[in-house]
Write a protein that holds these residues in place. Structure first.
Motif, short mmCIF file in Angstrom:
data_model
loop_
_atom_site.label_atom_id
_atom_site.label_comp_id
_atom_site.label_asym_id
_atom_site.label_seq_id
_atom_site.Cartn_x
_atom_site.Cartn_y
_atom_site.Cartn_z
N VAL A 166 0.85 -1.20 0.00
CA VAL A 166 0.00 0.00 0.00
C VAL A 166 0.88 1.25 0.00
CG1 VAL A 166 -1.63 1.37 1.35
CG2 VAL A 166 -1.99 -1.09 1.10
N SER A 167 1.93 1.23 0.81
CA SER A 167 2.80 2.41 0.92
C SER A 167 3.59 2.65 -0.36
CB SER A 167 3.77 2.24 2.10
OG SER A 167 4.68 1.19 1.88
N SER A 168 3.71 1.61 -1.20
CA SER A 168 4.42 1.79 -2.47
C SER A 168 3.49 2.31 -3.56
CB SER A 168 5.04 0.46 -2.92
OG SER A 168 4.04 -0.45 -3.33
N GLY A 169 2.19 2.48 -3.22
CA GLY A 169 1.25 3.09 -4.15
C GLY A 169 0.36 2.12 -4.92
N LEU A 170 0.42 0.84 -4.58
CA LEU A 170 -0.41 -0.13 -5.29
C LEU A 170 -1.86 -0.10 -4.84
CD1 LEU A 170 1.85 -3.33 -5.49
CD2 LEU A 170 1.67 -1.42 -7.10
N MET A 171 -2.77 -0.33 -5.77
CA MET A 171 -4.19 -0.40 -5.47
C MET A 171 -4.53 -1.81 -4.97
SD MET A 171 -5.06 2.65 -6.36
CE MET A 171 -6.86 2.62 -6.49
N ASN A 172 -5.72 -1.95 -4.37
CA ASN A 172 -6.14 -3.25 -3.85
C ASN A 172 -6.05 -4.35 -4.92
OD1 ASN A 172 -6.66 -2.18 -1.37
ND2 ASN A 172 -8.87 -2.00 -1.66
N LYS A 173 -6.51 -4.03 -6.12
CA LYS A 173 -6.52 -5.02 -7.19
C LYS A 173 -5.10 -5.47 -7.54
CE LYS A 173 -8.47 -5.74 -11.82
NZ LYS A 173 -9.28 -5.13 -12.90
N GLN A 174 -4.18 -4.52 -7.56
CA GLN A 174 -2.79 -4.84 -7.88
C GLN A 174 -2.15 -5.68 -6.78
OE1 GLN A 174 -1.89 -0.60 -8.35
NE2 GLN A 174 -1.15 -1.04 -10.43
N ILE A 175 -2.46 -5.31 -5.53
CA ILE A 175 -1.93 -6.06 -4.39
C ILE A 175 -2.45 -7.50 -4.41
CG2 ILE A 175 -1.92 -6.25 -1.86
CD1 ILE A 175 -2.09 -3.18 -1.78
N ALA A 176 -3.74 -7.63 -4.69
CA ALA A 176 -4.36 -8.95 -4.76
C ALA A 176 -3.67 -9.81 -5.82
CB ALA A 176 -5.84 -8.81 -5.06
N ALA A 177 -3.41 -9.22 -6.97
CA ALA A 177 -2.77 -9.96 -8.06
C ALA A 177 -1.35 -10.36 -7.68
CB ALA A 177 -2.75 -9.10 -9.33
N GLU A 178 -0.64 -9.47 -7.03
CA GLU A 178 0.75 -9.76 -6.66
C GLU A 178 0.84 -10.85 -5.59
OE1 GLU A 178 4.71 -7.38 -5.13
OE2 GLU A 178 3.40 -6.58 -6.68
N LEU A 179 -0.10 -10.86 -4.67
CA LEU A 179 -0.05 -11.82 -3.57
C LEU A 179 -0.88 -13.07 -3.82
CD1 LEU A 179 -0.23 -9.40 -0.49
CD2 LEU A 179 1.80 -10.36 -1.61
N GLY A 180 -1.63 -13.08 -4.92
CA GLY A 180 -2.47 -14.23 -5.22
C GLY A 180 -3.66 -14.33 -4.28
N LEU A 181 -4.23 -13.17 -3.93
CA LEU A 181 -5.38 -13.12 -3.03
C LEU A 181 -6.59 -12.57 -3.76
CD1 LEU A 181 -3.66 -11.52 0.13
CD2 LEU A 181 -4.15 -13.96 -0.25
N ALA A 182 -7.76 -12.79 -3.18
CA ALA A 182 -8.96 -12.14 -3.70
C ALA A 182 -8.94 -10.68 -3.27
CB ALA A 182 -10.21 -12.82 -3.14
N GLU A 183 -9.47 -9.80 -4.13
CA GLU A 183 -9.45 -8.38 -3.82
C GLU A 183 -10.19 -8.09 -2.51
OE1 GLU A 183 -10.51 -4.06 -5.88
OE2 GLU A 183 -10.69 -5.92 -7.05
N ILE A 184 -11.27 -8.80 -2.23
CA ILE A 184 -12.02 -8.58 -1.00
C ILE A 184 -11.17 -8.93 0.22
CG2 ILE A 184 -13.04 -10.89 -1.05
CD1 ILE A 184 -14.63 -7.65 0.32
N THR A 185 -10.30 -9.92 0.07
CA THR A 185 -9.41 -10.31 1.17
C THR A 185 -8.42 -9.19 1.48
OG1 THR A 185 -9.57 -12.63 0.53
CG2 THR A 185 -7.74 -12.03 1.96
N VAL A 186 -7.91 -8.55 0.44
CA VAL A 186 -7.00 -7.42 0.61
C VAL A 186 -7.72 -6.28 1.32
CG1 VAL A 186 -5.61 -5.68 -0.56
CG2 VAL A 186 -5.58 -8.05 -1.37
N LYS A 187 -8.96 -6.02 0.92
CA LYS A 187 -9.74 -4.96 1.54
C LYS A 187 -9.93 -5.23 3.04
CE LYS A 187 -12.39 -3.49 -2.53
NZ LYS A 187 -13.74 -3.38 -3.15
N ILE A 188 -10.20 -6.48 3.38
CA ILE A 188 -10.39 -6.84 4.79
C ILE A 188 -9.10 -6.63 5.56
CG2 ILE A 188 -10.81 -8.78 6.35
CD1 ILE A 188 -12.76 -9.88 4.21
N HIS A 189 -7.99 -7.06 4.96
CA HIS A 189 -6.69 -6.86 5.62
C HIS A 189 -6.41 -5.37 5.82
CE1 HIS A 189 -5.12 -10.84 6.08
NE2 HIS A 189 -5.21 -11.15 4.78
N ARG A 190 -6.71 -4.57 4.80
CA ARG A 190 -6.46 -3.13 4.92
C ARG A 190 -7.29 -2.52 6.04
NH1 ARG A 190 -5.59 0.22 -0.65
NH2 ARG A 190 -6.08 1.86 0.84
N GLY A 191 -8.51 -2.99 6.19
CA GLY A 191 -9.34 -2.51 7.29
C GLY A 191 -8.73 -2.82 8.64
N HIS A 192 -8.20 -4.03 8.78
CA HIS A 192 -7.53 -4.41 10.03
C HIS A 192 -6.28 -3.57 10.26
CE1 HIS A 192 -9.44 -8.71 9.70
NE2 HIS A 192 -10.29 -7.80 10.15
#
Length: 219
Positions: A166-192
């Motif tokens: 996130v601090s490097s400027g990536l969007m949720n969708k990009q982070i999800a693709a890089e980590l092999g996660l669902a975008e909703i999972t990334v959103k949940i992690h960001r909330g935490h």
């Protein structure tokens, strides 16, 4: 190698700023002590660097008024040893035999000022005021960083990984693709992450990450 002065965590005069004087001339020590006390500053006096190192170093804002020429460890060598011991008290040097190489070395070492005797009382008071304010700011910054670090340590390894992305400027969708996660999972992690870091906005979270030096690890 010097031993680090023992920090004192007990109450010290209502947490008032403290000026350390290290000067082997007794009359000069007392004159400086009277000067600082006249403006309400608490003072501790020492005849040598070794004498100061035997005492406690209270956890309050302060500064060190240090003579260049001392018995045993010189003022400049004492400055070097304090830095090696990770002691960051601001230093004001004074000397009756100052020269340019001395002053350059002192200022490169982080000294606040370099005063040649005889100096004006007001010049010394001005230097001490600047030094104490510098130490206050440093302490405030260290407290903020320590608090952030405490929050950061509550993050899971995955949350830390996502925070770096996130601090490097990536969007949720990009982070999800890089980590092999669902975008909703990334959103949940960001909330935490936002909650654990005490961040109210994304900009606030990014500032906190920058303060901690959180960076994306290059593959």
């Amino acid at each position: 190698m010097i031993e680090r002065p023992k920090p004192s965590h007990g109450p010290v005069g209502a947490r008032e700023p403290l000026v350390f004087i290290v000067e082997d001339d007794d009359s000069m020590r007392r004159a400086l002590s009277n000067l600082f006390q006249s403006v309400g500053l608490e003072v501790r006096m020492f005849g040598s660097a070794a004498e100061m190192l035997q005492g406690e170093l209270p956890d309050v804002a302060g500064c060190l008024v240090l003579d260049i020429r001392l018995p045993g460890l010189s003022g400049l060598d004492f400055q070097t040893e304090l830095a090696k011991a990770n002691i960051h008290i601001p230093i004001i040097f004074m000397t009756g035999h100052g020269d340019i190489p001395m002053s350059v070395r002192a200022m490169k070492g982080g000294a606040v000022d370099f005063l040649t005797k005889p100096f004006r009382d007001q010049d010394m008071l001005d230097a001490v005021t600047v030094a104490i304010e510098r130490d206050r700011r440093r302490r405030e910054t260290e407290k903020i960083v320590a608090n952030l670090q405490t929050h950061f340590e509550t993050l899971t390894p995955r949350e830390r990984e996502i925070l770096a992305l996130v601090s490097s400027g990536l969007m949720n969708k990009q982070i999800a693709a890089e980590l092999g996660l669902a975008e909703i999972t990334v959103k949940i992690h960001r909330g935490h992450i936002m909650k654990k870091m005490g961040a109210k906005t994304l900009a606030d979270l990014l500032r906190k990450a920058e303060t901690l030096g959180v960076r994306r690890t290059k593959p």
